[in-house]
Structure formats: C-alpha cells, structure tokens
Design an enzyme around this catalytic site. Sequence first.
Site, mmCIF file in Angstrom:
data_model
loop_
_atom_site.group_PDB
_atom_site.id
_atom_site.type_symbol
_atom_site.label_atom_id
_atom_site.label_comp_id
_atom_site.label_asym_id
_atom_site.label_seq_id
_atom_site.Cartn_x
_atom_site.Cartn_y
_atom_site.Cartn_z
ATOM 1 N N LYS A 100 0.838 -1.206 0.000
ATOM 2 C CA LYS A 100 0.000 0.000 0.000
ATOM 3 C C LYS A 100 0.876 1.260 0.000
ATOM 4 O O LYS A 100 0.572 2.245 -0.685
ATOM 5 C CB LYS A 100 -0.929 -0.026 1.215
ATOM 6 C CG LYS A 100 -1.719 1.239 1.441
ATOM 7 C CD LYS A 100 -2.709 1.572 0.332
ATOM 8 C CE LYS A 100 -3.327 2.945 0.555
ATOM 9 N NZ LYS A 100 -4.319 3.319 -0.423
ATOM 10 N N LYS A 160 -0.105 11.838 5.714
ATOM 11 C CA LYS A 160 0.186 10.774 6.690
ATOM 12 C C LYS A 160 0.890 9.608 5.997
ATOM 13 O O LYS A 160 1.907 9.088 6.469
ATOM 14 C CB LYS A 160 -1.158 10.349 7.315
ATOM 15 C CG LYS A 160 -1.172 9.137 8.203
ATOM 16 C CD LYS A 160 -1.633 7.866 7.521
ATOM 17 C CE LYS A 160 -3.017 7.849 6.960
ATOM 18 N NZ LYS A 160 -3.453 6.571 6.398
HETATM 19 P P1 NAD Z 1 -12.180 9.088 7.378
HETATM 20 O O1 NAD Z 1 -11.469 10.083 8.227
HETATM 21 O O2 NAD Z 1 -13.259 9.548 6.461
HETATM 22 O O3 NAD Z 1 -12.790 7.893 8.294
HETATM 23 C C1 NAD Z 1 -12.163 7.371 9.434
HETATM 24 C C2 NAD Z 1 -13.234 7.130 10.498
HETATM 25 O O4 NAD Z 1 -12.636 6.530 11.656
HETATM 26 C C3 NAD Z 1 -13.894 8.440 10.976
HETATM 27 O O5 NAD Z 1 -15.301 8.339 10.778
HETATM 28 C C4 NAD Z 1 -13.503 8.520 12.452
HETATM 29 O O6 NAD Z 1 -14.506 9.112 13.263
HETATM 30 C C5 NAD Z 1 -13.304 7.053 12.800
HETATM 31 N N1 NAD Z 1 -12.491 6.809 13.997
HETATM 32 C C6 NAD Z 1 -11.320 7.394 14.367
HETATM 33 N N2 NAD Z 1 -10.865 6.862 15.521
HETATM 34 C C7 NAD Z 1 -11.777 5.917 15.907
HETATM 35 C C8 NAD Z 1 -11.867 5.034 17.011
HETATM 36 N N3 NAD Z 1 -10.915 4.977 17.969
HETATM 37 N N4 NAD Z 1 -12.930 4.202 17.082
HETATM 38 C C9 NAD Z 1 -13.906 4.221 16.128
HETATM 39 N N5 NAD Z 1 -13.867 5.048 15.050
HETATM 40 C C10 NAD Z 1 -12.821 5.897 14.942
HETATM 41 O O7 NAD Z 1 -11.018 8.354 6.559
HETATM 42 P P2 NAD Z 1 -11.181 7.464 5.215
HETATM 43 O O8 NAD Z 1 -10.955 8.333 4.034
HETATM 44 O O9 NAD Z 1 -12.386 6.619 5.309
HETATM 45 O O10 NAD Z 1 -9.860 6.560 5.360
HETATM 46 C C11 NAD Z 1 -9.766 5.446 6.250
HETATM 47 C C12 NAD Z 1 -8.470 4.692 5.966
HETATM 48 O O11 NAD Z 1 -8.486 4.222 4.607
HETATM 49 C C13 NAD Z 1 -7.207 5.565 6.107
HETATM 50 O O12 NAD Z 1 -6.167 4.799 6.647
HETATM 51 C C14 NAD Z 1 -6.917 5.970 4.668
HETATM 52 O O13 NAD Z 1 -5.544 6.268 4.491
HETATM 53 C C15 NAD Z 1 -7.354 4.721 3.917
HETATM 54 N N6 NAD Z 1 -7.776 4.944 2.518
HETATM 55 C C16 NAD Z 1 -8.591 5.987 2.184
HETATM 56 C C17 NAD Z 1 -8.957 6.166 0.839
HETATM 57 C C18 NAD Z 1 -9.833 7.310 0.399
HETATM 58 O O14 NAD Z 1 -9.914 7.560 -0.830
HETATM 59 N N7 NAD Z 1 -10.513 8.026 1.290
HETATM 60 C C19 NAD Z 1 -8.492 5.272 -0.129
HETATM 61 C C20 NAD Z 1 -7.711 4.186 0.253
HETATM 62 C C21 NAD Z 1 -7.345 4.039 1.586
#
Ligand code: NAD
Length: 297
Positions: A172, A240
């Site tokens: 990744k 990040k």
């Molecule tokens: P986001 O910030 O939209 O969602 C993360 C969620 O986790 C939030 O709703 C937050 O409230 C929740 N959270 C944080 N701490 C928590 C805890 N202790 N307990 C329960 N919930 C908690 O982020 P995202 O865009 O959905 O990304 C999530 C992961 O996927 C990241 O690691 C990101 O790098 C990866 N990712 C994102 C994308 C994208 O296009 N958005 C693509 C591939 C990978």
Amino acid sequence: MKEKLGFVGTGIMGKPMVKNLLKAGYPVLCYDIVPEPLKELAAAGAVVASSNKEVAEKSDIVITMLPNSPHVEQAVLGTNGILEGARPGLLLLDMSTISPIVSQKVAAEVAKRGVKMLDAPVSGGEKGAIEGTLSIMVGGERAVFDQVLPIFQATGKTITYIGPIGSGGFVKLANQIIVAINLTAIAEALVLGTKAGIDLELMINALSGGLAGSKCLEQKRNNYLQHAFQPGFKVDLHYKDLNLIMEAGESLGVPLPTTALVRELFSALRVKGRGQMDHSGVITLLEELASVKVGKT
Ligand code: NAD
C-alpha cells in the site's frame, strides 16, 4: 450461515464498504466515534454498537477502517477497545493504511489472546469503495486469508495475498508513492497546458488515451474540469502516508528523493489550510506558482 461482522470506522471509505457487506448478506454491527454515518448505516440495515468492545463481543470477524496507526492502536488495544471484548478465535481485518511495523506489533499483541489479524489496506478511492471494486493487498496467515476471502470479495475486485503480516501495508505504501507523484505530475502538466492556452478538456482527453493516461487522471478528471476538490482522499491522509513511506524508506535504507519532494508540497497544502481538500488539490499549489487557474472559472 454468514459470519457476524463488526465494522469500526465508518468514514468516507468505511461507510460504503459496510453498505456493500450488507448487500452481500452479512449482518454488520458498526461503531464510530462520530455518530452521523452510523445513522445512515442503521437505515441501510446495519446494527449500531456503543463501543469497539461491544463490536468485538458480538462479532466473529471485526474489520477496522481507521485513519492512522494511533487510531488502530487505540481502537484495538485501548480502553473499551476490540481486544477487551475479544474471545479466542476472533479474526481482525485491519483495512486502514497504517505503519506496517505497527500492524506487526498489534498482530503480536492480539495473538496473545488467540485473535488472528490480517493487514489488508485498500486502493481505489471512495469510488472504488462505493462500487465494490477496491484493490485489497493482504498480509498475514494464508489460511485466515482463504477463510475471509468472500468478505474481501464483497468490497473489492482485485484481491492479492502478498505474504506475512505487514506485507499488505508495504505494498500500500508503494501504491501511495505512485499516486502522490502521479497527481503532482498531472497537476504540473495541466497547469503548463492551461498557461499555453490549451483547452483543458481536449488536453485531458488526449492525455488519457496515451501513455500518460492513468486511473488517477480518469478518476480525478471532473475535479480538474470543475476545479472542485472535495474529498475523496484527503490531503491530510495522503500526507500521513507520505510520512509512513519516508519512515519505511529510512528504516530499510531506501532513498526516495521524488517522494520527499512531493511530501513537502503536501506539507505546504496543509500549511495553507487545505488538509481537508482532495489530494488532487495539489494542483492548486502549482496554479499559484504559475499564476494561472485550471478548469472552470
Ligand atoms: P475518514 O477520516 O473519512 O474515516 C475514518 C473514520 O474513523 C472516521 O469516521 C472517524 O470518526 C473514525 N475513527 C477514528 N478513531 C476511531 C476510534 N478509535 N474508534 C472508532 N472510530 C474511529 O477516513 P477514510 O478516508 O475513510 O480513510 C480510512 C483509511 O483508509 C485511512 O487509513 C486511509 O488512508 C485509507 N484509505 C482511504 C482512501 C480514500 O480515498 N478516502 C483510499 C484508500 C485508503
């Protein structure tokens, strides 16, 4: 009967992934520290828990989709967390992008309580999560991978078993090098063409059909045309990842000169208050340097 799934972290990616798991017939128990997405998921047929611990207590398999390493450590190992509610035999699938070293550490910790973990980060963006076409790169025990493959198939299309725990994360990070540099290259190219007076749509059409074409250009096409950069994938999250990449490069003895430069551009975006912008918004920096605006005026 289908396994009972728990899902922790229902943000931009987690929410549509839960919807796809529900569509595939899995019962899903969700938790997030933010209540809004949970309401929408309850309306779609999910059940909402009141803590990560409760999710673990009532599930056979728990999926986490959280921002970064500290969030995963907190949600899994912290107070009222997944491990507190876990029983031996529980499977933990961490689909967040975090440090592969932290994945190995958390996996070793949960193993002491009979919980097996896979690191299974994804690529494909919000669009891939909504359409269930994510690329999922998986590290951990092969037998666990085989057991949970139907769950990955409900959320993704390209599912690759890579090797031991942490190896999904390293792939990744490699993915994130390519995406960050590609988006920066696209930004420079479109700014150059725009300043030369070229029509943006014609330029993107031509570039898309040649060797310069890419999934990034395809997926972010409308962002450039509309000059609209709502996420998608936030600059903060890609920054990040760029830091995780540089840490990995340093510990393995791999200089990453181009990634280092792009990381500084993403740092500048954050300084300018654009951390919540989509990562394709790196073009706004290049526009400022060239005093030109790409796309819709
Ligand atoms: P986001 O910030 O939209 O969602 C993360 C969620 O986790 C939030 O709703 C937050 O409230 C929740 N959270 C944080 N701490 C928590 C805890 N202790 N307990 C329960 N919930 C908690 O982020 P995202 O865009 O959905 O990304 C999530 C992961 O996927 C990241 O690691 C990101 O790098 C990866 N990712 C994102 C994308 C994208 O296009 N958005 C693509 C591939 C990978």
